[in-house]
Motif scaffolding. Sequence first.
Motif, PDB file in Angstrom:
ATOM      1  N   GLN A 190      58.897  43.072  70.085  1.00  0.00           N
ATOM      2  CA  GLN A 190      58.237  43.603  68.885  1.00  0.00           C
ATOM      3  C   GLN A 190      58.093  42.523  67.807  1.00  0.00           C
ATOM      4  OE1 GLN A 190      57.063  47.163  68.871  1.00  0.00           O
ATOM      5  NE2 GLN A 190      57.253  46.195  70.873  1.00  0.00           N
ATOM      6  N   MET A 248      55.185  40.193  68.628  1.00  0.00           N
ATOM      7  CA  MET A 248      53.868  40.741  68.284  1.00  0.00           C
ATOM      8  C   MET A 248      53.554  40.527  66.805  1.00  0.00           C
ATOM      9  SD  MET A 248      52.731  41.698  71.153  1.00  0.00           S
ATOM     10  CE  MET A 248      53.770  40.412  71.891  1.00  0.00           C
ATOM     11  N   VAL A 249      54.559  40.731  65.949  1.00  0.00           N
ATOM     12  CA  VAL A 249      54.352  40.530  64.510  1.00  0.00           C
ATOM     13  C   VAL A 249      54.112  39.061  64.202  1.00  0.00           C
ATOM     14  CG1 VAL A 249      55.308  40.872  62.201  1.00  0.00           C
ATOM     15  CG2 VAL A 249      55.814  42.516  63.995  1.00  0.00           C
ATOM     16  N   ARG A 278      51.423  49.540  61.095  1.00  0.00           N
ATOM     17  CA  ARG A 278      50.529  48.909  62.062  1.00  0.00           C
ATOM     18  C   ARG A 278      49.092  49.408  61.922  1.00  0.00           C
ATOM     19  NH1 ARG A 278      49.782  50.493  68.279  1.00  0.00           N
ATOM     20  NH2 ARG A 278      48.897  52.249  67.133  1.00  0.00           N
ATOM     21  N   CYS A 285      53.219  42.549  56.788  1.00  0.00           N
ATOM     22  CA  CYS A 285      54.010  41.828  57.800  1.00  0.00           C
ATOM     23  C   CYS A 285      55.492  41.713  57.457  1.00  0.00           C
ATOM     24  CB  CYS A 285      53.408  40.445  58.036  1.00  0.00           C
ATOM     25  SG  CYS A 285      51.821  40.490  58.906  1.00  0.00           S
ATOM     26  N   MET A 344      57.205  44.807  58.496  1.00  0.00           N
ATOM     27  CA  MET A 344      57.274  44.907  59.952  1.00  0.00           C
ATOM     28  C   MET A 344      58.321  43.953  60.514  1.00  0.00           C
ATOM     29  SD  MET A 344      53.143  45.126  60.593  1.00  0.00           S
ATOM     30  CE  MET A 344      53.173  45.408  62.352  1.00  0.00           C
ATOM     31  N   SER A 378      61.471  44.799  62.882  1.00  0.00           N
ATOM     32  CA  SER A 378      61.662  44.083  64.148  1.00  0.00           C
ATOM     33  C   SER A 378      63.056  43.479  64.255  1.00  0.00           C
ATOM     34  CB  SER A 378      60.608  42.982  64.294  1.00  0.00           C
ATOM     35  OG  SER A 378      59.305  43.523  64.277  1.00  0.00           O
ATOM     36  N   LEU A 423      48.855  43.603  67.699  1.00  0.00           N
ATOM     37  CA  LEU A 423      49.316  44.813  67.025  1.00  0.00           C
ATOM     38  C   LEU A 423      49.241  46.042  67.924  1.00  0.00           C
ATOM     39  CD1 LEU A 423      47.722  44.279  63.492  1.00  0.00           C
ATOM     40  CD2 LEU A 423      50.107  43.934  64.167  1.00  0.00           C
ATOM     41  N   TRP A 458      50.395  46.249  70.757  1.00  0.00           N
ATOM     42  CA  TRP A 458      51.663  46.307  71.499  1.00  0.00           C
ATOM     43  C   TRP A 458      52.861  46.512  70.562  1.00  0.00           C
ATOM     44  CZ3 TRP A 458      47.509  43.752  73.480  1.00  0.00           C
ATOM     45  CH2 TRP A 458      47.224  43.963  74.829  1.00  0.00           C
ATOM     46  N   TYR A 459      52.596  46.708  69.276  1.00  0.00           N
ATOM     47  CA  TYR A 459      53.681  46.943  68.317  1.00  0.00           C
ATOM     48  C   TYR A 459      53.929  48.448  68.224  1.00  0.00           C
ATOM     49  CZ  TYR A 459      56.389  46.821  63.989  1.00  0.00           C
ATOM     50  OH  TYR A 459      57.382  46.966  63.043  1.00  0.00           O
ATOM     51  N   LYS A 460      55.161  48.892  68.484  1.00  0.00           N
ATOM     52  CA  LYS A 460      55.449  50.315  68.649  1.00  0.00           C
ATOM     53  C   LYS A 460      56.443  50.877  67.619  1.00  0.00           C
ATOM     54  CE  LYS A 460      52.908  50.232  72.366  1.00  0.00           C
ATOM     55  NZ  LYS A 460      51.539  50.806  72.348  1.00  0.00           N
TER      56      LYS A 460
END
Length: 463
Positions: free
Chosen positions: A243, A246-247, A310, A353, A356, A360, A437, A439-441
């Motif tokens: 995660q 991805m960020v 996201r 970001c 996020m 993460s 993004l 794939w960011y969950k």
Amino acid sequence: MPTQEKTNPKLLVSYSFGEIACQMSWYMINTYLMAFYTDVVTLSTGAISIIMLIARVWDTINDPMMGNIADHTKSRWGRFRPYMIFGAPVLAIFNILTFTVFPVTGWLKVVLALLTYVGAGMAYTACSIAYQALQNVIAIDSRVRMNLATARGLGSQIIGVVLSLVAMPMILHFSNTMNADGAKIADAKGYFVATVILSVLMIPLFWLCAAGCKETYTEKLHAGHQEKIGFFQSIKELVKNDQLLMVVLATVFGAICVSGRMGMLFYYIVYVVGGDNPFALISPTFTTMTVAALIGVAILPWTTKWFGKRNWMLILNAVMVAGFILMFLFPTKQLLFPLSFICGVANSGANICPGMIGDSLEYGDWKLGKRQEGLVASFLSFGVKLATAFVGSVGVLLLSAVGYVPNAVQTPAACTGINVVVNIIPAVIGVLSMVPLFWYKLDDKRVAEIRADLEAGKHAWDK
């Protein structure tokens, strides 16, 4: 139950001072260094590309190394605050040296430009990594961290408005050079004096941030993380946090797109939009964008809550790309300001970001049992400097390739090429920044569950 935390307004204000200081340091480099090198120092495009390449190669080592050092720092001031306290004066000195025209010629001029730019980058790394990492040890709740990220964004946009209003007028005020029409143009003295003023004002702002942001949760968050691992092992552990990756990827592409374009926008305004006095359009354009971004940042606590971090970032990126394409198709004074406003609002997505990143880090602690605030911040710092390098190396080569000639009237073909470099290429990079993004969950609900598990002493391997 996870720790219940409320947002402290004093903490928000103190934290925002650090971002104001960072922007006062990097604004001149990000916005005007390219023009300073080509038009004042008169470095060739090849020399500038070499400078940027060497600086970025060094950053691939220096930035993560600095982040790892900060993660292992123990002092009476905490892990991160010492670098803001003692690094700020060093950063000011190198900023000033970067915008100094030394009385040398030939290869020595290139070497001095390289040394001062690398020195400024290293000092900025120490201060900015510490500042970014600080957010994750002065708050523990996801929404509070998002509020801190918003305060940081507001600080960035407020000082951005101020700098866009005063930076170029201040440069021109202290400049002594006139063009054929009798209007002032930026010269060595103007750049130097403006940088001195901003650098001196920057130092106490870093100190105010450090004084008001105590590292309240460092011990709690790192309880049970007694194992010390080396630098390369830290990197290996970091890439296991999917995660976070991805960020970081979205941030790097986004920084290249937005910050890189800001450094090139000067050429679009002066040579593509043009007019009788194009330099007079620079300050209003940057001001329009920063005011719009300020509005966008101010509503982030609500928009990220309604849409999710996201999803709102994806929406803003799509709007930004559309704005770039419209500016390419319609390069006129009449549309310059409304389209700049739209792009400015969309640019506020960069301020999501940091929130996020905090989520993460929680995920990484839960999944891997590791917290590396400084190392993570170093990757974000590297992303910002990578964007500057894109302008300085790839960007300058692209300008040369399309026929740009410094301090001259550009051909129609060169103007079209500049338009492509400033708008179409960033639009493509903006699309690329959206891909990771998907794939960011991590949403607020998932992060709350992770925090509850961590406070109960549970991790992913306990499931």
